[in-house]
Design a protein around this motif. Structure first.
Motif, PDB file in Angstrom:
ATOM      1  N   LEU A 124      -7.644  -4.833   3.875  1.00 44.93           N
ATOM      2  CA  LEU A 124      -6.869  -3.641   3.550  1.00 44.93           C
ATOM      3  C   LEU A 124      -7.382  -2.412   4.300  1.00 44.93           C
ATOM      4  CD1 LEU A 124      -4.509  -2.671   1.840  1.00 44.93           C
ATOM      5  CD2 LEU A 124      -6.114  -2.192   0.013  1.00 44.93           C
ATOM      6  N   THR A 125      -8.673  -2.361   4.580  1.00 44.24           N
ATOM      7  CA  THR A 125      -9.240  -1.251   5.343  1.00 44.24           C
ATOM      8  C   THR A 125      -8.601  -1.165   6.718  1.00 44.24           C
ATOM      9  OG1 THR A 125     -11.328  -1.455   4.166  1.00 44.24           O
ATOM     10  CG2 THR A 125     -11.380  -0.275   6.252  1.00 44.24           C
ATOM     11  N   LYS A 126      -8.418  -2.287   7.376  1.00 43.34           N
ATOM     12  CA  LYS A 126      -7.786  -2.313   8.697  1.00 43.34           C
ATOM     13  C   LYS A 126      -6.346  -1.832   8.618  1.00 43.34           C
ATOM     14  CE  LYS A 126     -10.489  -6.355   9.883  1.00 43.34           C
ATOM     15  NZ  LYS A 126     -10.426  -7.784  10.177  1.00 43.34           N
ATOM     16  N   ILE A 127      -5.651  -2.227   7.570  1.00 37.65           N
ATOM     17  CA  ILE A 127      -4.251  -1.855   7.410  1.00 37.65           C
ATOM     18  C   ILE A 127      -4.128  -0.355   7.159  1.00 37.65           C
ATOM     19  CG2 ILE A 127      -2.228  -2.159   5.939  1.00 37.65           C
ATOM     20  CD1 ILE A 127      -3.257  -5.062   5.490  1.00 37.65           C
ATOM     21  N   ILE A 128      -4.952   0.184   6.263  1.00 38.16           N
ATOM     22  CA  ILE A 128      -4.917   1.604   5.943  1.00 38.16           C
ATOM     23  C   ILE A 128      -5.275   2.434   7.163  1.00 38.16           C
ATOM     24  CG2 ILE A 128      -5.978   3.417   4.544  1.00 38.16           C
ATOM     25  CD1 ILE A 128      -3.997   1.687   3.005  1.00 38.16           C
ATOM     26  N   HIS A 129      -6.228   1.969   7.931  1.00 42.77           N
ATOM     27  CA  HIS A 129      -6.623   2.678   9.150  1.00 42.77           C
ATOM     28  C   HIS A 129      -5.442   2.778  10.111  1.00 42.77           C
ATOM     29  CE1 HIS A 129      -9.129   4.151  12.382  1.00 42.77           C
ATOM     30  NE2 HIS A 129      -8.698   3.168  13.149  1.00 42.77           N
ATOM     31  N   GLN A 130      -4.724   1.679  10.301  1.00 37.38           N
ATOM     32  CA  GLN A 130      -3.583   1.697  11.218  1.00 37.38           C
ATOM     33  C   GLN A 130      -2.441   2.563  10.675  1.00 37.38           C
ATOM     34  OE1 GLN A 130      -1.769  -2.033  12.241  1.00 37.38           O
ATOM     35  NE2 GLN A 130      -0.854  -1.151  14.072  1.00 37.38           N
ATOM     36  N   LEU A 131      -2.199   2.525   9.373  1.00 41.24           N
ATOM     37  CA  LEU A 131      -1.165   3.374   8.787  1.00 41.24           C
ATOM     38  C   LEU A 131      -1.505   4.848   8.987  1.00 41.24           C
ATOM     39  CD1 LEU A 131      -0.357   1.521   5.434  1.00 41.24           C
ATOM     40  CD2 LEU A 131       1.089   1.679   7.469  1.00 41.24           C
ATOM     41  N   GLY A 132      -2.775   5.183   8.918  1.00 39.11           N
ATOM     42  CA  GLY A 132      -3.209   6.552   9.164  1.00 39.11           C
ATOM     43  C   GLY A 132      -3.033   6.955  10.620  1.00 39.11           C
ATOM     44  N   SER A 185       0.832  -1.206   0.000  1.00 42.68           N
ATOM     45  CA  SER A 185       0.000   0.000   0.000  1.00 42.68           C
ATOM     46  C   SER A 185       0.864   1.253   0.000  1.00 42.68           C
ATOM     47  CB  SER A 185      -0.912   0.013   1.225  1.00 42.68           C
ATOM     48  OG  SER A 185      -1.767  -1.099   1.222  1.00 42.68           O
ATOM     49  N   LEU A 186       1.907   1.268   0.810  1.00 38.97           N
ATOM     50  CA  LEU A 186       2.803   2.423   0.851  1.00 38.97           C
ATOM     51  C   LEU A 186       3.526   2.608  -0.476  1.00 38.97           C
ATOM     52  CD1 LEU A 186       4.292   2.044   4.440  1.00 38.97           C
ATOM     53  CD2 LEU A 186       2.656   3.769   3.646  1.00 38.97           C
ATOM     54  N   ILE A 187       3.932   1.520  -1.104  1.00 37.07           N
ATOM     55  CA  ILE A 187       4.589   1.604  -2.405  1.00 37.07           C
ATOM     56  C   ILE A 187       3.614   2.138  -3.455  1.00 37.07           C
ATOM     57  CG2 ILE A 187       5.561   0.205  -4.284  1.00 37.07           C
ATOM     58  CD1 ILE A 187       6.818  -1.557  -2.063  1.00 37.07           C
ATOM     59  N   TYR A 188       2.384   1.655  -3.419  1.00 39.55           N
ATOM     60  CA  TYR A 188       1.372   2.131  -4.370  1.00 39.55           C
ATOM     61  C   TYR A 188       1.177   3.637  -4.227  1.00 39.55           C
ATOM     62  CZ  TYR A 188      -3.101   2.597  -6.788  1.00 39.55           C
ATOM     63  OH  TYR A 188      -4.103   2.981  -7.641  1.00 39.55           O
ATOM     64  N   LEU A 189       1.067   4.103  -2.990  1.00 40.94           N
ATOM     65  CA  LEU A 189       0.844   5.525  -2.755  1.00 40.94           C
ATOM     66  C   LEU A 189       2.073   6.357  -3.112  1.00 40.94           C
ATOM     67  CD1 LEU A 189      -1.082   5.257   0.622  1.00 40.94           C
ATOM     68  CD2 LEU A 189      -2.017   5.838  -1.617  1.00 40.94           C
ATOM     69  N   LEU A 207      -0.849   5.765  12.695  1.00 43.27           N
ATOM     70  CA  LEU A 207       0.581   5.865  12.984  1.00 43.27           C
ATOM     71  C   LEU A 207       1.233   7.072  12.314  1.00 43.27           C
ATOM     72  CD1 LEU A 207       1.548   2.090  12.688  1.00 43.27           C
ATOM     73  CD2 LEU A 207       1.350   3.445  14.775  1.00 43.27           C
ATOM     74  N   GLY A 208       0.513   7.726  11.398  1.00 38.30           N
ATOM     75  CA  GLY A 208       1.020   8.921  10.760  1.00 38.30           C
ATOM     76  C   GLY A 208       1.808   8.692   9.488  1.00 38.30           C
ATOM     77  N   TYR A 209       1.798   7.470   8.976  1.00 41.43           N
ATOM     78  CA  TYR A 209       2.505   7.180   7.730  1.00 41.43           C
ATOM     79  C   TYR A 209       1.778   7.738   6.516  1.00 41.43           C
ATOM     80  CZ  TYR A 209       5.505   4.030  10.358  1.00 41.43           C
ATOM     81  OH  TYR A 209       6.398   3.518  11.244  1.00 41.43           O
ATOM     82  N   ILE A 210       0.449   7.799   6.612  1.00 40.69           N
ATOM     83  CA  ILE A 210      -0.352   8.344   5.514  1.00 40.69           C
ATOM     84  C   ILE A 210      -1.422   9.256   6.108  1.00 40.69           C
ATOM     85  CG2 ILE A 210       0.013   6.385   3.961  1.00 40.69           C
ATOM     86  CD1 ILE A 210      -2.771   5.400   4.735  1.00 40.69           C
ATOM     87  N   ASP A 211      -1.977  10.099   5.271  1.00 42.27           N
ATOM     88  CA  ASP A 211      -3.157  10.881   5.625  1.00 42.27           C
ATOM     89  C   ASP A 211      -4.355  10.182   5.011  1.00 42.27           C
ATOM     90  OD1 ASP A 211      -1.735  12.852   6.969  1.00 42.27           O
ATOM     91  OD2 ASP A 211      -1.386  13.979   5.120  1.00 42.27           O
ATOM     92  N   SER A 212      -5.344   9.915   5.832  1.00 43.04           N
ATOM     93  CA  SER A 212      -6.518   9.216   5.317  1.00 43.04           C
ATOM     94  C   SER A 212      -7.749  10.101   5.482  1.00 43.04           C
ATOM     95  CB  SER A 212      -6.724   7.880   6.028  1.00 43.04           C
ATOM     96  OG  SER A 212      -6.888   8.087   7.417  1.00 43.04           O
ATOM     97  N   VAL A 213      -8.710   9.867   4.590  1.00 37.76           N
ATOM     98  CA  VAL A 213      -9.965  10.622   4.588  1.00 37.76           C
ATOM     99  C   VAL A 213     -11.082   9.616   4.701  1.00 37.76           C
ATOM    100  CG1 VAL A 213     -11.441  12.151   3.241  1.00 37.76           C
ATOM    101  CG2 VAL A 213      -8.955  12.373   3.102  1.00 37.76           C
TER     102      VAL A 213
END
Length: 64
Positions: free
Chosen positions: A43-51, A13-17, A53-59
């Motif tokens: 993937l929703t759970k993973i993206i939520h946790q990445l958000g 996911s991080l590579i894709y972004l 932790l501050g690795y990504i900004d999620s909406v």
């Protein structure tokens, strides 16, 4: 070295972004899931946790 599926999907996911042509355009979870053939609910759970932790900004919501 073996990665768990959770770590593998997080890195994908991080590579894709990171490789998106325009970093300011939003990417949907559906886009990432379809490109790597990953379960959207997992993937929703993973993206939520990445958000969190501050690795990504999620909406949240339909356009998130």
């Amino acid at each position: 070295m073996r990665l768990t599926n959770y770590s593998d999907y997080a890195l994908r996911s991080l590579i894709y972004l990171a490789t998106k042509p325009d970093p300011y355009l939003l990417a949907n979870i559906s886009d990432i899931a379809n490109s790597y053939n990953i379960s959207k609910s997992h993937l929703t759970k993973i993206i939520h946790q990445l958000g969190q932790l501050g690795y990504i900004d999620s909406v949240r919501g339909k356009n998130g």
